[in-house]
Write a protein that holds these residues in place. Structure first.
Motif, PDB file in Angstrom:
ATOM      1  N   LEU A  32       0.828  -1.211   0.000  1.00  0.00           N
ATOM      2  CA  LEU A  32       0.000   0.000   0.000  1.00  0.00           C
ATOM      3  C   LEU A  32       0.862   1.260   0.000  1.00  0.00           C
ATOM      4  CD1 LEU A  32      -2.910  -0.975   2.432  1.00  0.00           C
ATOM      5  CD2 LEU A  32      -2.694  -1.330  -0.034  1.00  0.00           C
ATOM      6  N   GLU A  33       1.990   1.234   0.691  1.00  0.00           N
ATOM      7  CA  GLU A  33       2.883   2.402   0.676  1.00  0.00           C
ATOM      8  C   GLU A  33       3.497   2.581  -0.703  1.00  0.00           C
ATOM      9  OE1 GLU A  33       5.611   1.545   3.799  1.00  0.00           O
ATOM     10  OE2 GLU A  33       4.286   2.296   5.389  1.00  0.00           O
ATOM     11  N   ARG A  34       3.809   1.487  -1.365  1.00  0.00           N
ATOM     12  CA  ARG A  34       4.372   1.574  -2.722  1.00  0.00           C
ATOM     13  C   ARG A  34       3.346   2.123  -3.706  1.00  0.00           C
ATOM     14  NH1 ARG A  34       6.964  -3.601  -5.984  1.00  0.00           N
ATOM     15  NH2 ARG A  34       7.403  -2.522  -7.955  1.00  0.00           N
ATOM     16  N   VAL A  35       2.109   1.665  -3.583  1.00  0.00           N
ATOM     17  CA  VAL A  35       1.052   2.166  -4.457  1.00  0.00           C
ATOM     18  C   VAL A  35       0.796   3.645  -4.186  1.00  0.00           C
ATOM     19  CG1 VAL A  35      -1.389   1.958  -5.043  1.00  0.00           C
ATOM     20  CG2 VAL A  35      -0.016  -0.095  -4.714  1.00  0.00           C
ATOM     21  N   SER A  36       0.821   4.035  -2.918  1.00  0.00           N
ATOM     22  CA  SER A  36       0.625   5.449  -2.561  1.00  0.00           C
ATOM     23  C   SER A  36       1.693   6.318  -3.196  1.00  0.00           C
ATOM     24  CB  SER A  36       0.652   5.613  -1.041  1.00  0.00           C
ATOM     25  OG  SER A  36      -0.382   4.873  -0.427  1.00  0.00           O
ATOM     26  N   ALA A  37       2.931   5.851  -3.170  1.00  0.00           N
ATOM     27  CA  ALA A  37       4.016   6.609  -3.807  1.00  0.00           C
ATOM     28  C   ALA A  37       3.783   6.726  -5.304  1.00  0.00           C
ATOM     29  CB  ALA A  37       5.348   5.927  -3.525  1.00  0.00           C
ATOM     30  N   GLY A  38       3.231   5.671  -5.909  1.00  0.00           N
ATOM     31  CA  GLY A  38       2.910   5.740  -7.333  1.00  0.00           C
ATOM     32  C   GLY A  38       1.827   6.742  -7.633  1.00  0.00           C
ATOM     33  N   TYR A  39       0.919   6.957  -6.670  1.00  0.00           N
ATOM     34  CA  TYR A  39      -0.108   7.978  -6.817  1.00  0.00           C
ATOM     35  C   TYR A  39       0.430   9.387  -6.580  1.00  0.00           C
ATOM     36  CZ  TYR A  39      -3.883   4.489  -6.910  1.00  0.00           C
ATOM     37  OH  TYR A  39      -4.726   3.454  -7.245  1.00  0.00           O
ATOM     38  N   GLY A  40       1.670   9.457  -6.111  1.00  0.00           N
ATOM     39  CA  GLY A  40       2.260  10.772  -5.854  1.00  0.00           C
ATOM     40  C   GLY A  40       1.857  11.370  -4.524  1.00  0.00           C
ATOM     41  N   GLN A  41       1.477  10.543  -3.550  1.00  0.00           N
ATOM     42  CA  GLN A  41       1.111  11.046  -2.239  1.00  0.00           C
ATOM     43  C   GLN A  41       1.628  10.110  -1.154  1.00  0.00           C
ATOM     44  OE1 GLN A  41      -3.207  10.913  -2.915  1.00  0.00           O
ATOM     45  NE2 GLN A  41      -3.379   9.341  -1.337  1.00  0.00           N
ATOM     46  N   HIS A  42       1.798  10.662   0.033  1.00  0.00           N
ATOM     47  CA  HIS A  42       2.311   9.879   1.150  1.00  0.00           C
ATOM     48  C   HIS A  42       1.166   9.537   2.090  1.00  0.00           C
ATOM     49  CE1 HIS A  42       4.911   8.430   4.341  1.00  0.00           C
ATOM     50  NE2 HIS A  42       4.304   9.253   5.184  1.00  0.00           N
ATOM     51  N   ASN A  43       0.954   8.247   2.294  1.00  0.00           N
ATOM     52  CA  ASN A  43      -0.102   7.785   3.184  1.00  0.00           C
ATOM     53  C   ASN A  43       0.496   6.964   4.317  1.00  0.00           C
ATOM     54  OD1 ASN A  43      -2.149   8.850   1.496  1.00  0.00           O
ATOM     55  ND2 ASN A  43      -2.138   6.992   0.245  1.00  0.00           N
ATOM     56  N   GLU A  44      -0.068   7.123   5.498  1.00  0.00           N
ATOM     57  CA  GLU A  44       0.316   6.283   6.628  1.00  0.00           C
ATOM     58  C   GLU A  44      -0.600   5.056   6.636  1.00  0.00           C
ATOM     59  OE1 GLU A  44       2.785   6.645   8.662  1.00  0.00           O
ATOM     60  OE2 GLU A  44       3.459   8.620   7.958  1.00  0.00           O
ATOM     61  N   VAL A  45       0.011   3.886   6.744  1.00  0.00           N
ATOM     62  CA  VAL A  45      -0.739   2.634   6.675  1.00  0.00           C
ATOM     63  C   VAL A  45      -0.583   1.876   7.989  1.00  0.00           C
ATOM     64  CG1 VAL A  45      -1.035   0.433   5.479  1.00  0.00           C
ATOM     65  CG2 VAL A  45      -0.422   2.493   4.188  1.00  0.00           C
ATOM     66  N   VAL A  46      -1.697   1.465   8.563  1.00  0.00           N
ATOM     67  CA  VAL A  46      -1.713   0.608   9.746  1.00  0.00           C
ATOM     68  C   VAL A  46      -2.423  -0.680   9.348  1.00  0.00           C
ATOM     69  CG1 VAL A  46      -2.458   0.328  12.133  1.00  0.00           C
ATOM     70  CG2 VAL A  46      -1.766   2.599  11.298  1.00  0.00           C
ATOM     71  N   ALA A  47      -1.692  -1.767   9.349  1.00  0.00           N
ATOM     72  CA  ALA A  47      -2.244  -3.054   8.918  1.00  0.00           C
ATOM     73  C   ALA A  47      -2.228  -4.038  10.072  1.00  0.00           C
ATOM     74  CB  ALA A  47      -1.446  -3.617   7.737  1.00  0.00           C
ATOM     75  N   LEU A  48      -3.369  -4.614  10.365  1.00  0.00           N
ATOM     76  CA  LEU A  48      -3.529  -5.639  11.383  1.00  0.00           C
ATOM     77  C   LEU A  48      -4.278  -6.818  10.766  1.00  0.00           C
ATOM     78  CD1 LEU A  48      -4.596  -3.389  14.402  1.00  0.00           C
ATOM     79  CD2 LEU A  48      -2.355  -4.457  14.054  1.00  0.00           C
ATOM     80  N   PRO A  49      -4.245  -7.990  11.386  1.00  0.00           N
ATOM     81  CA  PRO A  49      -4.943  -9.135  10.793  1.00  0.00           C
ATOM     82  C   PRO A  49      -6.438  -8.934  10.620  1.00  0.00           C
ATOM     83  CG  PRO A  49      -3.392  -9.872  12.470  1.00  0.00           C
ATOM     84  CD  PRO A  49      -3.451  -8.377  12.560  1.00  0.00           C
ATOM     85  N   ASN A  50      -7.048  -8.045  11.410  1.00  0.00           N
ATOM     86  CA  ASN A  50      -8.504  -7.863  11.318  1.00  0.00           C
ATOM     87  C   ASN A  50      -8.929  -6.482  10.856  1.00  0.00           C
ATOM     88  OD1 ASN A  50      -7.672  -6.532  13.589  1.00  0.00           O
ATOM     89  ND2 ASN A  50      -9.334  -7.236  14.891  1.00  0.00           N
ATOM     90  N   ASN A  51      -7.968  -5.596  10.551  1.00  0.00           N
ATOM     91  CA  ASN A  51      -8.328  -4.237  10.134  1.00  0.00           C
ATOM     92  C   ASN A  51      -7.154  -3.576   9.429  1.00  0.00           C
ATOM     93  OD1 ASN A  51      -8.555  -1.065  10.846  1.00  0.00           O
ATOM     94  ND2 ASN A  51     -10.597  -1.968  10.742  1.00  0.00           N
ATOM     95  N   VAL A  52      -7.474  -2.785   8.424  1.00  0.00           N
ATOM     96  CA  VAL A  52      -6.462  -2.001   7.705  1.00  0.00           C
ATOM     97  C   VAL A  52      -6.926  -0.553   7.660  1.00  0.00           C
ATOM     98  CG1 VAL A  52      -5.269  -1.622   5.503  1.00  0.00           C
ATOM     99  CG2 VAL A  52      -5.707  -3.954   6.302  1.00  0.00           C
ATOM    100  N   GLN A  53      -6.056   0.353   8.062  1.00  0.00           N
ATOM    101  CA  GLN A  53      -6.377   1.783   8.082  1.00  0.00           C
ATOM    102  C   GLN A  53      -5.345   2.549   7.272  1.00  0.00           C
ATOM    103  OE1 GLN A  53      -5.836   4.542  11.645  1.00  0.00           O
ATOM    104  NE2 GLN A  53      -8.071   4.319  11.648  1.00  0.00           N
ATOM    105  N   VAL A  54      -5.826   3.483   6.459  1.00  0.00           N
ATOM    106  CA  VAL A  54      -4.960   4.319   5.636  1.00  0.00           C
ATOM    107  C   VAL A  54      -5.265   5.778   5.948  1.00  0.00           C
ATOM    108  CG1 VAL A  54      -4.201   4.909   3.305  1.00  0.00           C
ATOM    109  CG2 VAL A  54      -4.940   2.569   3.822  1.00  0.00           C
ATOM    110  N   VAL A  55      -4.238   6.523   6.310  1.00  0.00           N
ATOM    111  CA  VAL A  55      -4.371   7.951   6.619  1.00  0.00           C
ATOM    112  C   VAL A  55      -3.712   8.750   5.507  1.00  0.00           C
ATOM    113  CG1 VAL A  55      -3.887   9.773   8.283  1.00  0.00           C
ATOM    114  CG2 VAL A  55      -4.313   7.437   9.087  1.00  0.00           C
ATOM    115  N   GLY A  56      -4.490   9.595   4.854  1.00  0.00           N
ATOM    116  CA  GLY A  56      -3.988  10.355   3.722  1.00  0.00           C
ATOM    117  C   GLY A  56      -3.258  11.618   4.136  1.00  0.00           C
ATOM    118  N   PRO A  57      -2.779  12.380   3.161  1.00  0.00           N
ATOM    119  CA  PRO A  57      -2.093  13.642   3.461  1.00  0.00           C
ATOM    120  C   PRO A  57      -3.073  14.685   3.994  1.00  0.00           C
ATOM    121  CG  PRO A  57      -2.411  13.387   1.092  1.00  0.00           C
ATOM    122  CD  PRO A  57      -2.854  12.103   1.725  1.00  0.00           C
TER     123      PRO A  57
END
Length: 405
Positions: A32-57
């Motif tokens: 997800l961080e690699r894809v975010s970089a491809g979109y030209g933006q920096h996102n914070e990613v929190v990945a757990l076995p039961n939940n995934v959260q993405v925080v945008g710029p």
């Protein structure tokens, strides 16, 4: 800001789908961080076995946040289009809107074969493992029939997910109970624990424990520890079922043995690998084009495991099998017409005997060999995980020497 919100919503949902397919959270976060970089933006990613959260710029209007819960596990046949979607997303060939539609189609995808094919497939799968683990006529017949029974239970559980927590215990009780009754009817003085494993193999937590070790090594302590505990809990459920059946029927624990027996000949395990491959194709219903790759990987893992057994013994042989399986899967995955590596690795876990020997070791805790059973169990279950990890390291070294063009 709306465009950024659409992107992170798609990324969060993609990460949740990857978690449902048992991707390590380390790989999910990196993807997800690699894809975010491809979109030209920096996102914070929190990945757990039961939940995934993405925080945008942060924008003037605020900071977009997207969260997606991990639903029920994806079927094996669903992991193929998911892996293709992940690859196209990394390459920047998928818009958020198209990605959302693809995810909807993957989740709504129906099983390619009817339920009766799944049941037959698991019976064939169980028969193949019986030929690999303990090739005798009685064991082969029992594994096939009991495999059909467990296959029915598996298909019912897929339709009624509420039964999932009790299915492993119930299956272990029925399989062990029927084996004990059959042994008493045939006047046998023991029941081989290896004979109980093939019908119950689908419940063995080899993949969960392997993913947990990868996550722990990468520093994802929360995810790794939770998966590890869940894996051993599932193993304990099977052991508990065997224990309950043996005591309900008055069967002495000392009569549960783990001695290997081969009454068909040295050719039987090699034939068993082929039968196992056919069973996988029917039970898990991957694309037909997966068949040759599955056969190559299954025999690669078995040969490496066989040689490892000759060198260091049965409990650690899974290390060599897992190492060879991982490297071969990653090598084959470089071909454009091949399945994704993660899809090729999953069936191989059921051929790596230490996962089954781990169950045997825990079951022996209730018998006379309890003093040595626990260390053997830990070694056999972890060896396969370290084999996968070693395979990943070797692959990274190979890629540095031969970069992909």
């Amino acid at each position: 800001m709306q465009e950024a919100t659409d992107r992170i919503q798609f990324l969060a949902r993609l990460g949740a789908a990857m978690a449902s397919a048992s991707y390590p959270v380390t790989f999910i976060r990196q993807t997800l961080e690699r894809v975010s970089a491809g979109y030209g933006q920096h996102n914070e990613v929190v990945a757990l076995p039961n939940n995934v959260q993405v925080v945008g710029p942060t924008f003037r209007e605020g900071t977009p946040v997207a969260s997606a819960s991990v639903g029920s596990a994806l079927r094996f046949d669903q992991t193929f289009p998911l892996a293709q979607l992940v690859t196209r997303t990394i390459e920047g060939r998928v818009s958020p809107a198209d990605g959302q539609r693809d995810l909807n189609r993957i989740v709504a995808r129906r099983r390619p074969y009817p339920a009766w094919v799944t049941v037959i497939g698991y019976g064939v799968f169980s028969a193949g493992l019986a030929l690999v683990m303990e090739p005798t006529v009685i064991n082969l017949v029992a594994a096939t029939v009991l495999g059909f029974m467990v296959g029915v239970m598996w298909t019912v559980t897929e339709r009624v997910p509420a039964l999932a927590p009790v299915t492993p215990v119930l299956a272990a009780v029925l399989v062990a109970g029927l084996c004990i009754v059959g042994a008493q009817y045939l006047s046998l003085d023991h029941v081989g624990l290896r004979a109980l494993i093939p019908p119950l193999a689908v419940f063995l937590p080899g993949l969960a424990i392997t993913v947990s070790v990868i996550e722990l090594a990468a520093g994802d302590v929360i995810s790794g520890a939770s998966r590890l505990v869940a894996g051993f809990m599932q193993l304990a459920q099977l052991t508990f079922g065997i224990f309950i059946a043996s005591h309900m029927l008055g069967f002495d624990d000392a009569q549960l043995t783990s001695q290997a027996v081969n009454k068909l000949g040295p050719w039987a395990p090699w034939l068993g690998v082929g039968v196992f491959v056919v069973g996988i194709m029917l039970f898990l219903a991957p694309p037909l084009a997966f068949l040759p790759w599955l056969a190559v990987l299954a025999y690669t893992a078995y040969v490496a495991q066989y040689l490892g057994d000759l060198l260091l013994g049965g409990y650690t042989s899974g290390f060599f099998g897992a190492l060879a399986l991982t490297v071969a899967a990653l090598l084959i995955a470089r071909r454009r017409d091949s399945p994704p590596a993660v899809a090729m690795v999953v069936p191989g876990f059921w051929l790596l005997v230490p996962g089954s020997l781990g169950l045997i070791g825990v079951a022996e805790l209730f018998g006379a060999d309890g003093d040595s059973a626990l260390p053997a169990t830990l070694i056999s279950m972890i060896a396969i995980a370290f084999g996968v990890q070693a395979g990943l390291v070797i692959w990274q070294l190979i890629r540095r020497r031969r970069p992909r063009h």
